[in-house]
Every structure is written in C-alpha cells, then in structure tokens.
Design an enzyme around this catalytic site. Structure first.
Site, PDB file in Angstrom:
ATOM      1  N   HIS A  99     -18.810 -14.560 -38.724  1.00  0.00           N
ATOM      2  CA  HIS A  99     -17.555 -15.289 -38.932  1.00  0.00           C
ATOM      3  C   HIS A  99     -17.022 -15.823 -37.598  1.00  0.00           C
ATOM      4  O   HIS A  99     -16.663 -17.005 -37.493  1.00  0.00           O
ATOM      5  CB  HIS A  99     -16.543 -14.337 -39.592  1.00  0.00           C
ATOM      6  CG  HIS A  99     -15.165 -14.899 -39.757  1.00  0.00           C
ATOM      7  ND1 HIS A  99     -14.600 -15.133 -40.999  1.00  0.00           N
ATOM      8  CD2 HIS A  99     -14.226 -15.283 -38.846  1.00  0.00           C
ATOM      9  CE1 HIS A  99     -13.380 -15.640 -40.836  1.00  0.00           C
ATOM     10  NE2 HIS A  99     -13.128 -15.731 -39.538  1.00  0.00           N
ATOM     11  N   GLU A 100     -16.981 -14.936 -36.582  1.00  0.00           N
ATOM     12  CA  GLU A 100     -16.409 -15.355 -35.293  1.00  0.00           C
ATOM     13  C   GLU A 100     -17.270 -16.429 -34.619  1.00  0.00           C
ATOM     14  O   GLU A 100     -16.748 -17.393 -34.054  1.00  0.00           O
ATOM     15  CB  GLU A 100     -16.232 -14.143 -34.370  1.00  0.00           C
ATOM     16  CG  GLU A 100     -15.248 -13.094 -34.873  1.00  0.00           C
ATOM     17  CD  GLU A 100     -13.906 -13.670 -35.293  1.00  0.00           C
ATOM     18  OE1 GLU A 100     -13.483 -14.708 -34.754  1.00  0.00           O
ATOM     19  OE2 GLU A 100     -13.286 -13.086 -36.200  1.00  0.00           O
ATOM     20  N   CYS A 145      -8.994 -15.084 -42.453  1.00  0.00           N
ATOM     21  CA  CYS A 145      -9.054 -15.696 -41.122  1.00  0.00           C
ATOM     22  C   CYS A 145      -7.634 -16.004 -40.665  1.00  0.00           C
ATOM     23  O   CYS A 145      -6.832 -16.521 -41.447  1.00  0.00           O
ATOM     24  CB  CYS A 145      -9.881 -16.981 -41.203  1.00  0.00           C
ATOM     25  SG  CYS A 145     -10.060 -17.816 -39.614  1.00  0.00           S
ATOM     26  N   HIS A 164     -16.826 -19.979 -35.741  1.00  0.00           N
ATOM     27  CA  HIS A 164     -15.696 -20.705 -35.144  1.00  0.00           C
ATOM     28  C   HIS A 164     -16.143 -21.548 -33.947  1.00  0.00           C
ATOM     29  O   HIS A 164     -15.581 -22.599 -33.673  1.00  0.00           O
ATOM     30  CB  HIS A 164     -14.614 -19.722 -34.673  1.00  0.00           C
ATOM     31  CG  HIS A 164     -13.694 -19.245 -35.763  1.00  0.00           C
ATOM     32  ND1 HIS A 164     -12.877 -20.087 -36.478  1.00  0.00           N
ATOM     33  CD2 HIS A 164     -13.456 -18.005 -36.252  1.00  0.00           C
ATOM     34  CE1 HIS A 164     -12.172 -19.390 -37.360  1.00  0.00           C
ATOM     35  NE2 HIS A 164     -12.501 -18.106 -37.246  1.00  0.00           N
TER      36      HIS A 164
HETATM   37 NI    NI Z   1     -11.550 -16.629 -38.385  1.00  0.00          NI
END
Ligand code: NI
Length: 212
Positions: free
Chosen positions: A165-166, A123, A169
């Site tokens: 994953h995105e 990341c 966030h």
């Molecule tokens: Ni990330």
C-alpha cells in the site's frame, strides 16, 4: 518538528511518480522523516508515504503491530516448541511478530507468491472509506535506511499488505485503483455493519487494521 498537512485523493501530488532520494543521509531527508513520523502518529496511521505530505520523494514509514494477543493466547505459551513445527508454521510465526518502526527510502518490492488475498485497507488520503483490496500474500522488499544502510525483509499477510500500500503511493497509486470489486468500497462507519459480514472468514487482524 511539525505535523504536516495530508494530501487527499484528487490532489495531483498523489497521482505522480515520486523521485528517488539521492542521499538518504541528507539533513533534509532526516527532517522530512521526523515530520512524517510525527504526522503519522498524530493521524493514527499504520504507515505514511512522502507524497501524502506533498513531498514527491520515494520515502515511506510504517509500523506493523504483531498479533501479540494471538501469540499470548496459545501459540507462544501453549503451542509446540518451534523445533516441532513444520517449516510453514515456523515461517508464519516469525511474521506474526512486531515489525519495528521502519523508514524505507527508495524501496523496491519483489513478489514471492502469485497468491493474492483480499483484505481491508484504509488510507489517510482517502478519509472515511475502507475497501477490500487484493494484494500479494508474500513479498520481499528492500530499501535504504536513514544511515544509508540496506534494509531487506520478507513479509507476509498484513505486513506485506502495508508495504504494498505504502509503496503504491510512490507510483501515484491509491488503493481504490487496486480494487477489483468496487462494491466492496464502503464508508468506515458502515463497513463494520456490512463489509465484515461478507468477510467473516478473514483473519481477525485483517478486519480491524487500517493504515496510511
Ligand atoms: Ni495510504
């Protein structure tokens, strides 16, 4: 256009839940996305979420390169025609192709399979580290594009991993929080020597890719 500063783990903007975008077609959203794309390209990431550039809005961008080499090495040219393949193989082949550069506003994820797989993630907000993270292997995601159009896709494997994953966030979650075994968190410089050994059964593309 501008290359934006990337927030790193510990900054409060990475821990808070981002707010929905009211109008995807607003000029400031277009400007934000343009800067995010430039920042992602400059940093060499696979994806980027707006909170990573200190903007607490539900916007992500990503690009997933397909396993082109694998396709060219046999499945595409020497493999059987698609009509001859079982449903599962056709499904898998579709997901091995490139996913175009995607802007996703107010995304939602629906998990399609209870199966999870461990795979490496990195990341831009956690520089220098890579961890083995369990993720759902098949998802459906939908969101809005810059013209306000609906984008809806099914994703598997690495594509599904990047999207999860995105989108994490946007809920203030970094990948180490998803890890179930922190002994598999490593410095990138060491991971090549040790982590890969432990995961040599993982598909090749799952080993080498990293994202934002
Ligand atoms: Ni990330």
């Amino acid at each position: 256009m501008a290359i934006l500063k990337i927030a790193r783990m510990g900054h409060p903007v990475l821990r808070r839940r981002a707010a929905p975008v009211a109008d995807p077609r607003a000029p400031e959203v277009r400007l934000l996305v343009r800067d995010m794309l430039e920042t992602m390209e400059d940093a060499g990431g696979t994806g980027l979420a707006a909170p990573q550039v200190h903007v607490p809005l539900r916007v992500v961008v990503f690009f997933v390169a397909g396993r082109r080499a694998e396709l060219e090495d046999g499945i595409l040219e020497d493999g059987p025609p698609e009509e001859g393949l079982p449903e599962e193989a056709r499904h898998e082949r579709r997901f091995r192709q490139d996913v175009p550069l995607t802007v996703l506003i107010n995304p939602e994820i629906e998990v399609l399979s209870q199966d999870t797989a461990l795979g490496p993630e990195a990341c831009l907000s956690v520089p220098g580290l890579v961890g083995q993270v369990p993720r759902a292997t098949r998802i459906r995601y939908r969101g809005l594009g810059l013209e306000g159009e609906t984008i809806e896709r099914e994703a598997a494997g690495f594509h599904a991993r990047v999207v999860q994953h995105e989108c994490d966030h946007l809920d203030g979650i970094l990948y180490p929080q998803r890890m179930t075994d922190l002994s598999l968190l490593a410095f990138t410089s060491e991971a090549g020597r040790f982590v890969e050994e432990a995961f040599e059964d993982e598909p090749e593309d799952e080993k080498v890719q990293s994202h934002g």
